[in-house]
Motif scaffolding. Structure first.
Motif, mmCIF file in Angstrom:
data_model
loop_
_atom_site.group_PDB
_atom_site.id
_atom_site.type_symbol
_atom_site.label_atom_id
_atom_site.label_comp_id
_atom_site.label_asym_id
_atom_site.label_seq_id
_atom_site.Cartn_x
_atom_site.Cartn_y
_atom_site.Cartn_z
ATOM 1 N N GLY A 1 0.800 -1.215 0.000
ATOM 2 C CA GLY A 1 0.000 0.000 0.000
ATOM 3 C C GLY A 1 0.831 1.262 0.000
ATOM 4 N N HIS A 2 2.098 1.131 0.370
ATOM 5 C CA HIS A 2 2.960 2.310 0.420
ATOM 6 C C HIS A 2 3.943 2.358 -0.748
ATOM 7 N N LEU A 3 3.682 1.555 -1.774
ATOM 8 C CA LEU A 3 4.426 1.728 -3.024
ATOM 9 C C LEU A 3 4.000 3.046 -3.652
ATOM 10 N N PHE A 4 4.961 3.725 -4.261
ATOM 11 C CA PHE A 4 4.672 5.026 -4.853
ATOM 12 C C PHE A 4 4.104 4.868 -6.264
ATOM 13 N N VAL A 5 3.187 5.739 -6.623
ATOM 14 C CA VAL A 5 2.608 5.762 -7.955
ATOM 15 C C VAL A 5 2.773 7.158 -8.543
ATOM 16 N N ARG A 6 2.679 7.230 -9.870
ATOM 17 C CA ARG A 6 2.713 8.530 -10.538
ATOM 18 C C ARG A 6 1.316 9.123 -10.516
ATOM 19 N N ARG B 1 -13.439 7.645 -10.158
ATOM 20 C CA ARG B 1 -13.191 6.226 -10.422
ATOM 21 C C ARG B 1 -12.011 6.049 -11.366
ATOM 22 N N ALA B 2 -11.849 6.964 -12.312
ATOM 23 C CA ALA B 2 -10.715 6.895 -13.235
ATOM 24 C C ALA B 2 -9.393 7.072 -12.490
ATOM 25 N N PHE B 3 -9.346 7.997 -11.530
ATOM 26 C CA PHE B 3 -8.134 8.158 -10.719
ATOM 27 C C PHE B 3 -7.836 6.874 -9.938
ATOM 28 N N VAL B 4 -8.857 6.331 -9.280
ATOM 29 C CA VAL B 4 -8.673 5.136 -8.455
ATOM 30 C C VAL B 4 -8.199 3.971 -9.313
ATOM 31 N N ALA B 5 -8.832 3.780 -10.462
ATOM 32 C CA ALA B 5 -8.433 2.686 -11.352
ATOM 33 C C ALA B 5 -7.011 2.866 -11.854
ATOM 34 N N ASP B 6 -6.638 4.088 -12.155
ATOM 35 C CA ASP B 6 -5.280 4.381 -12.624
ATOM 36 C C ASP B 6 -4.257 3.960 -11.568
ATOM 37 N N CYS C 1 1.759 7.655 -2.281
ATOM 38 C CA CYS C 1 1.640 6.197 -2.244
ATOM 39 C C CYS C 1 0.219 5.807 -2.635
ATOM 40 N N VAL C 2 0.062 4.571 -3.072
ATOM 41 C CA VAL C 2 -1.236 4.147 -3.587
ATOM 42 C C VAL C 2 -2.288 4.146 -2.478
ATOM 43 N N GLU C 3 -1.915 3.830 -1.241
ATOM 44 C CA GLU C 3 -2.879 3.871 -0.150
ATOM 45 C C GLU C 3 -3.374 5.291 0.082
ATOM 46 N N GLY C 4 -2.460 6.247 0.062
ATOM 47 C CA GLY C 4 -2.838 7.632 0.306
ATOM 48 C C GLY C 4 -3.717 8.221 -0.762
ATOM 49 N N LEU C 5 -3.691 7.631 -1.967
ATOM 50 C CA LEU C 5 -4.442 8.184 -3.096
ATOM 51 C C LEU C 5 -5.669 7.374 -3.484
ATOM 52 N N ALA C 6 -5.721 6.080 -3.076
ATOM 53 C CA ALA C 6 -6.797 5.236 -3.599
ATOM 54 C C ALA C 6 -7.477 4.348 -2.572
ATOM 55 N N SER D 1 -2.866 13.611 -0.224
ATOM 56 C CA SER D 1 -2.782 12.214 0.166
ATOM 57 C C SER D 1 -3.404 12.021 1.548
ATOM 58 N N ALA D 2 -4.090 10.890 1.713
ATOM 59 C CA ALA D 2 -4.655 10.541 3.019
ATOM 60 C C ALA D 2 -3.655 9.789 3.883
ATOM 61 N N CYS D 3 -2.463 9.505 3.351
ATOM 62 C CA CYS D 3 -1.432 8.820 4.123
ATOM 63 C C CYS D 3 -0.603 9.843 4.894
#
Length: 240
Positions: free
Chosen positions: A107-112, A155-160, A129-134, A121-123
């Motif tokens: 969950g703390h891997l970084f995404v673009r 939903r497009a952001f989350v799916a990305d 990180c993907v947890e903070g964004l999705a 970010s919520a983290c």
């Protein structure tokens, strides 16, 4: 007549020491959950019940149960990802969960960040990180009272971001199958959008081998996968 507890299986939130060879096996590491850091629930229960114990992360336990009894049956290497209040993942290869010095914290891997996404970010640790964004809290902050199935742009952001996470799992672990669970993933159509985003992120590199078959991303099948995994751990320890 009273029955003696034969063994304990503890599926714990993390971070937790999950190496059976460690003197600190089962001890909770620093966590934002008040009162838990440094406590060893598994060892305490073991001493009070006079029974051996096994401990792993809740998501590793769920991964093992899904591999043995659920959506991962028949596959040699499977990854389980839960997207709820946080994002966690476990990898099971031939019935054994991946554990090293600690345990995976995917969950703390970084995404673009997607173009136009300026949501904070919520983290509390990472901005990207993907947890903070999705994960669930991030999604709820984005929706501001709307429903995810009704908010195409969110939903497009989350799916990305979840698609980027899948690509990272494919490149790092190359599992035979990836299973998704958690409340966010109950959104109708989201899993298909994540798969589309994942194929876009992988961009053909290795996808013919790893992601080529239909049904590579599948929904988790078990209602109580963490509990089922804890039972499997207890049986291991008890050698039942």
């Amino acid at each position: 007549a009273d029955r003696q507890v034969a063994a304990l299986g503890v599926a714990s939130f993390g971070p937790v020491v999950a190496d059976p060879a460690s003197d600190d096996y089962g001890r909770m590491l620093p966590t934002p959950k008040p009162g838990w850091a440094g406590f060893n629930l598994a060892r305490t229960l073991s001493q009070r019940l006079d029974a051996p114990y096994g401990v792993d992360t809740d998501v590793n336990a769920a991964a093992r149960a899904e591999a043995a009894l659920g959506a991962g049956r028949g596959a040699r290497a499977v990854a389980y990802v839960t997207v709820g209040t946080g994002i966690g993942g476990g990898l099971v290869v031939e019935g054994r969960t991946l554990k090293g010095a600690l345990h995976p914290e995917i969950g703390h891997l970084f995404v673009r960040r997607a173009p136009g996404d300026v949501q904070a970010s919520a983290c509390p640790f990472h901005d990207d990180c993907v947890e903070g964004l999705a994960a669930g809290p991030a999604v709820q902050a984005r929706l501001a009272g709307r429903r995810l199935e009704e908010a195409d742009e969110i939903r497009a952001f989350v799916a990305d971001y979840l698609g980027q996470l899948v690509a990272a799992l494919v490149f790092a672990w190359a599992p035979d199958r990836i299973m998704f669970g958690g409340g966010v993933m109950s959104t109708p159509g989201l899993l298909a959008e994540v798969e589309f985003a994942a194929r876009r992120a992988v961009a053909g590199y290795g996808s013919a081998v790893v992601m080529g078959a239909a049904g590579y991303l599948v929904p988790a099948a078990l209602e109580h996968a963490g509990l089922e995994g804890a039972l499997l751990m207890a049986r291991d320890v008890a050698r039942l």
